[in-house]
Design a protein around this motif. Structure first.
Motif, short mmCIF file in Angstrom:
data_model
loop_
_atom_site.label_atom_id
_atom_site.label_comp_id
_atom_site.label_asym_id
_atom_site.label_seq_id
_atom_site.Cartn_x
_atom_site.Cartn_y
_atom_site.Cartn_z
N ASN A 1 0.83 -1.20 0.00
CA ASN A 1 0.00 0.00 0.00
C ASN A 1 0.87 1.26 0.00
O ASN A 1 0.57 2.24 -0.70
CB ASN A 1 -0.91 -0.01 1.23
N LYS B 1 2.42 1.64 -3.50
CA LYS B 1 1.43 1.96 -4.51
C LYS B 1 1.15 3.47 -4.59
O LYS B 1 0.95 4.02 -5.67
CB LYS B 1 0.13 1.21 -4.20
N TYR B 2 1.16 4.14 -3.44
CA TYR B 2 0.78 5.55 -3.41
C TYR B 2 1.96 6.49 -3.20
O TYR B 2 1.77 7.69 -3.00
CB TYR B 2 -0.28 5.78 -2.33
N SER B 3 3.18 5.96 -3.22
CA SER B 3 4.35 6.82 -3.05
C SER B 3 4.80 7.40 -4.39
O SER B 3 4.89 6.67 -5.38
CB SER B 3 5.52 6.03 -2.44
N GLY C 1 2.31 10.18 0.63
CA GLY C 1 1.24 9.75 -0.26
C GLY C 1 0.11 10.75 -0.27
O GLY C 1 0.20 11.81 0.38
N PRO C 2 -0.95 10.47 -0.99
CA PRO C 2 -2.09 11.39 -1.08
C PRO C 2 -2.72 11.63 0.30
O PRO C 2 -2.84 10.71 1.10
CB PRO C 2 -3.08 10.67 -2.00
N ARG D 1 -11.11 4.05 -2.14
CA ARG D 1 -9.97 4.94 -2.26
C ARG D 1 -10.42 6.36 -1.97
O ARG D 1 -11.51 6.77 -2.38
CB ARG D 1 -9.38 4.89 -3.68
N ALA E 1 -6.43 9.84 -3.62
CA ALA E 1 -5.74 8.60 -3.96
C ALA E 1 -6.21 8.06 -5.30
O ALA E 1 -5.45 7.42 -6.04
CB ALA E 1 -5.96 7.56 -2.87
N SER E 2 -7.46 8.32 -5.64
CA SER E 2 -8.00 7.82 -6.91
C SER E 2 -7.31 8.46 -8.11
O SER E 2 -7.36 7.93 -9.22
CB SER E 2 -9.50 8.10 -6.97
N VAL F 1 -4.08 8.95 -8.22
CA VAL F 1 -2.73 8.42 -8.33
C VAL F 1 -2.74 7.18 -9.21
O VAL F 1 -3.57 6.30 -9.05
CB VAL F 1 -2.17 8.05 -6.94
N ASP G 1 -2.17 3.63 -10.37
CA ASP G 1 -1.97 2.39 -9.61
C ASP G 1 -0.68 1.72 -10.08
O ASP G 1 -0.57 1.28 -11.20
CB ASP G 1 -3.17 1.46 -9.85
N GLN G 2 0.28 1.63 -9.15
CA GLN G 2 1.55 1.00 -9.49
C GLN G 2 1.56 -0.48 -9.17
O GLN G 2 2.48 -1.20 -9.50
CB GLN G 2 2.69 1.68 -8.68
#
Length: 319
Positions: A261, A264-266, A291-292, A308, A312-313, A315, A317-318
């Protein structure tokens, strides 16, 4: 056949059917059926209120082909006759106003044709549900069969890579092999997540064993490191800890999912920090990342599945 809140007549020679709100009085099961049948035949064409030979009230609605009966309707029942025929401590038979009965007849009185229509729709829906259930079972069998194969292939990859690491003295080959092993471990984590989703009971499968929490997070960190080259994200761990905790095998997923997690958001070129502290003989593990921002009104929702935050939505998705 009718759907109604009160006892109602479907077959004049039989005991009235229970309503959804009020059941047929017990005495109706003892009453002489021929007397009841004669009574219902005498009133079926006369809309309005009536009193049966045993003292109960009845209401006829010719429009909906409906007869409510076995009731106590104000001014339409014989109190003296019912005195020894209704046990108020065991039966629910309230005294009801006439207007309630009339409104109920309009709202709940369904004709035989209407009921048959809804029954047909119900059985049609049941048939559709059965077909969908059958299709779903076939799909689940297909998924489970393929997951079994994936697990087998993944185990072979892991075993072969570990053997390669033992015999190789080439640094470049070793780095590549460790990358393959890392990906294999991540695949295992994903498969375990799927298993929990479909069978939550496996969370407590087996017995608890005392294990060092630090090693679990460090292993997850090492698995992710070879996969982060393009993003240039670094996962650092600080603080020594030999704290042991009684855990089930499935605990291995906790560090994987937590770091997943965070990654994913970094944003690229950022650090993720895993900090171990042991205040007052307790263990505190903190995972910090950029992150967000999560808005305050979203805090209660972020742990919900597939949710999300609004930022975050946005960003990519990694994961």
């Amino acid at each position: 056949m009718h759907l109604s809140p009160f006892p109602h007549v479907e077959d004049k020679s039989e005991v009235p059917k229970d309503g959804t709100a009020i059941a047929t009085p017990n005495y109706c099961f003892e009453a002489d059926r021929s007397t009841c049948k004669e009574y219902y035949e005498s009133i079926e064409d006369e809309s309005g209120f009536h009193t049966c030979p045993y003292g109960f009230s009845s209401f006829v609605d010719r429009v909906n082909e409906l007869i409510f009966t076995g009731l106590r309707i104000k001014k339409e029942y014989d109190k003296s006759l019912l005195q020894n025929r209704v046990n108020d401590e065991e039966e629910y038979l309230p005294q009801m106003p006439k207007k309630v009965i009339k409104k109920s007849a309009k709202k709940f009185g369904l004709t035989k044709e209407q009921v048959e229509y809804f029954e047909d729709k119900y059985f049609e829906m049941e048939d559709r549900i059965d077909r969908l259930r059958d299709s779903n079972n076939k799909f689940e069998n297909f998924i489970n069969k393929n997951l079994h194969e994936i697990r087998k292939f993944n185990a072979d990859i892991k075993s072969t890579t570990e053997s390669l690491l033992k015999i190789s003295d080439d640094g470049q080959i070793e780095r590549r092999a460790r990358s393959v092993l890392a990906w294999s471990n991540l695949i295992s984590a994903r498969l375990n997540t799927y298993d929990i989703k479909n069978n939550p009971g496996i969370v407590t499968k087996g017995s608890k064993e005392n294990r060092i929490v630090y090693k679990k997070f460090d292993k997850a960190r090492m698995c992710y490191m070879p996969t982060l080259g393009d993003q240039d994200i670094r996962i650092n761990i600080s603080g020594e800890s030999y704290y042991k905790w009684a855990m089930y095998d499935i605990f291995d997923l906790v560090p994987y999912l937590t770091l997943d997690n965070a990654i994913k958001y970094s944003p690229d070129n950022q650090n993720i920090e895993i900090i171990f502290e042991e205040p007052q003989d307790k263990l505190l593990v903190t995972v910090e990342s950029i992150g967000p921002k999560v808005d305050e009104e979203e805090l209660d929702k972020v742990t919900s599945e597939n949710y999300r935050g609004s930022l975050a939505s946005e960003v990519k998705d990694q994961g």
